[in-house]
Motif scaffolding. Structure first.
Motif, PDB file in Angstrom:
ATOM      1  N   ARG A  62       0.844  -1.190   0.000  1.00  0.00           N
ATOM      2  CA  ARG A  62       0.000   0.000   0.000  1.00  0.00           C
ATOM      3  C   ARG A  62       0.881   1.242   0.000  1.00  0.00           C
ATOM      4  N   THR A  63       0.328   2.315  -0.465  1.00  0.00           N
ATOM      5  CA  THR A  63       1.049   3.586  -0.414  1.00  0.00           C
ATOM      6  C   THR A  63       0.470   4.530   0.631  1.00  0.00           C
ATOM      7  N   GLU A  64      -0.745   4.238   1.125  1.00  0.00           N
ATOM      8  CA  GLU A  64      -1.386   5.091   2.128  1.00  0.00           C
ATOM      9  C   GLU A  64      -1.937   4.226   3.259  1.00  0.00           C
ATOM     10  N   PRO A  65      -1.859   4.712   4.498  1.00  0.00           N
ATOM     11  CA  PRO A  65      -2.446   3.957   5.615  1.00  0.00           C
ATOM     12  C   PRO A  65      -3.960   4.058   5.611  1.00  0.00           C
ATOM     13  N   THR A  73      -7.464   5.235   6.819  1.00  0.00           N
ATOM     14  CA  THR A  73      -7.941   6.455   7.471  1.00  0.00           C
ATOM     15  C   THR A  73      -8.967   6.081   8.528  1.00  0.00           C
ATOM     16  N   ASP A  87      -0.145  -4.986   6.144  1.00  0.00           N
ATOM     17  CA  ASP A  87      -0.114  -3.920   5.142  1.00  0.00           C
ATOM     18  C   ASP A  87      -1.436  -3.852   4.392  1.00  0.00           C
ATOM     19  N   GLY A 126      -3.877  -1.850   6.126  1.00  0.00           N
ATOM     20  CA  GLY A 126      -3.550  -0.439   6.306  1.00  0.00           C
ATOM     21  C   GLY A 126      -3.088  -0.106   7.707  1.00  0.00           C
ATOM     22  N   PRO A 141       1.221   3.245   9.941  1.00  0.00           N
ATOM     23  CA  PRO A 141       1.062   4.698   9.757  1.00  0.00           C
ATOM     24  C   PRO A 141       1.919   5.248   8.631  1.00  0.00           C
ATOM     25  N   ASP A 142       3.076   4.633   8.400  1.00  0.00           N
ATOM     26  CA  ASP A 142       3.978   5.039   7.326  1.00  0.00           C
ATOM     27  C   ASP A 142       4.306   3.793   6.503  1.00  0.00           C
ATOM     28  N   PRO A 143       3.509   3.491   5.472  1.00  0.00           N
ATOM     29  CA  PRO A 143       3.742   2.264   4.691  1.00  0.00           C
ATOM     30  C   PRO A 143       5.138   2.188   4.083  1.00  0.00           C
TER      31      PRO A 143
END
Length: 383
Positions: free
Chosen positions: A17-20, A22, A357, A360, A363-365
């Protein structure tokens, strides 16, 4: 892309993933009392061996507890997740209890602490087991924490039958200054606890367990059940005296047990809520609104990760928990008390990373991916 070793052999590519995820966040949890059994962070620079006393990084360990409290979870301290009996001895556990209890007071966090008999390092009689329990109970009560009476390996090895359990637990409950949580940890978590409550037959053991509670309902805040059997937990939950809570310790079936049914529900005291803290708190806040479907939609997808971490031999789940704490940035290394980072295979750890992952959780993938790459390179030669 990152190359991950597979459980069945071979290597495949995975796109992280590129974003955690939300999450909404919010205030205190209302409809359920939720504890996370928290891990300890080892000091990676201490000159230790697997047989040495634990060397703990106290700053990082307490920072992780503040993380749990910040999401509205309580901390179940010095439990098996903290490697009690698997690297953390009583001296280390006592220091952990003192420090965490003081931190809980400072930030207003909920805390309950494990009381056991692990200062006994040689075969003991029932009098010695009782004395050991009393010593630990006194320390926990001195800190102002709620006590969790943990299952005792020494008692399991010494007791001759149900009456010994009834006598000893009755004695402890009578002298406890505040209601305690009784902990039934099954042999899948600790083989030395087979036959606890006086019988290897779980039906017979359940009757003894309930007899202890029925004799002292005013001294039992709740029970923590870790048998990985949802049906048995529900049946037990329905037989508890009014006012005695059931805290699920079932890391395989927790969403359905916390959601409950028309006859009740379980609160939670779970090791899996160490890596799932933020997501679990978000799910319970959804449940607080009465949205059971929304709660299940958030928490059900986490079960695959939990079942993976807690796969047999279940007691080594701590390795995956600490891996995820490192990947999530809660600590700077993947070193464990007693060298337990070696207890799971590289393919197992890679699968844990992939599942976490996918949820998500990091917090910082990018940080998690970079750290996973470094682990794979050092221990598996994967570039």
């Amino acid at each position: 892309m990152i190359r991950l070793p597979e459980l069945g052999g071979g290597v495949r590519e995975y796109a992280p993933r590129t974003e955690p995820l939300t999450l909404n966040g919010g205030g205190p949890l209302a409809s359920r009392t939720v504890y996370s059994a928290a891990h300890v962070v080892a000091d990676p620079y201490a000159d230790t061996t697997p047989d040495s006393p634990a060397a703990v990084d106290w700053d990082a360990t307490l920072a992780f507890r503040r993380h749990l409290w910040s999401h509205g979870l309580g901390v179940a301290e010095a439990m098996d997740t903290a490697q009690r009996g698997m690297g953390l001895d009583w001296a280390g556990a006592a220091e952990l209890i003192r420090r965490s209890a003081a931190e809980a007071k400072a930030v207003g966090g909920r805390i309950a602490c494990g009381v056991g008999t692990d200062q006994l390092t040689a075969p003991a009689d029932l009098a010695a087991v009782r004395k050991a329990y009393e010593e630990q109970l006194a320390l926990v009560e001195e800190t102002g924490s709620r006590a969790i009476l943990m299952a005792s390996r020494a008692l399991a090895a010494t007791a001759q039958g149900p009456d010994d359990y009834l006598d000893l637990y009755g004695h402890l409950l009578r002298q406890a200054s505040e209601p305690v949580i009784l902990h039934w940890l099954g042999p899948m978590f600790d083989p030395a606890l087979d036959g606890y409550w006086g019988s290897p037959d779980l039906d017979a053991a359940t009757e003894t367990f309930l007899e202890v509670i029925a004799a002292h309902p005013d001294k039992v805040d709740g029970i923590k059940v870790s048998l990985l059997d949802a049906g048995r937990e529900v049946a037990l939950r329905r037989r508890l005296p009014e006012g005695v809570r059931c805290y699920t310790g079932d890391d395989f079936h927790y969403p359905e047990l916390i959601a409950g049914d028309e006859q009740g529900f379980s609160h939670a005291l779970l090791g899996i809520f160490d890596p799932l803290a933020a997501l679990a708190a978000d799910a319970v806040r959804t449940l607080d609104t009465g949205d059971v479907d929304g709660f299940r939609a958030t928490l059900d997808p986490t079960v695959a990760l939990s079942r993976h971490l807690f796969r047999a031999p279940t007691r080594f789940y701590k390795t995956g928990v600490v891996l995820l704490a490192w990947l999530a940035g809660h600590q700077d290394h993947f070193t464990m008390v007693g060298g337990l980072q070696s207890a799971r295979s590289l393919p197992h750890l890679a699968k844990a990373y992939e599942l976490a992952d996918g949820l998500g959780l990091f917090p910082d993938p990018a940080l998690a991916e970079d750290r996973m790459r470094s682990l794979l390179k050092v221990h598996g030669g994967l570039a």
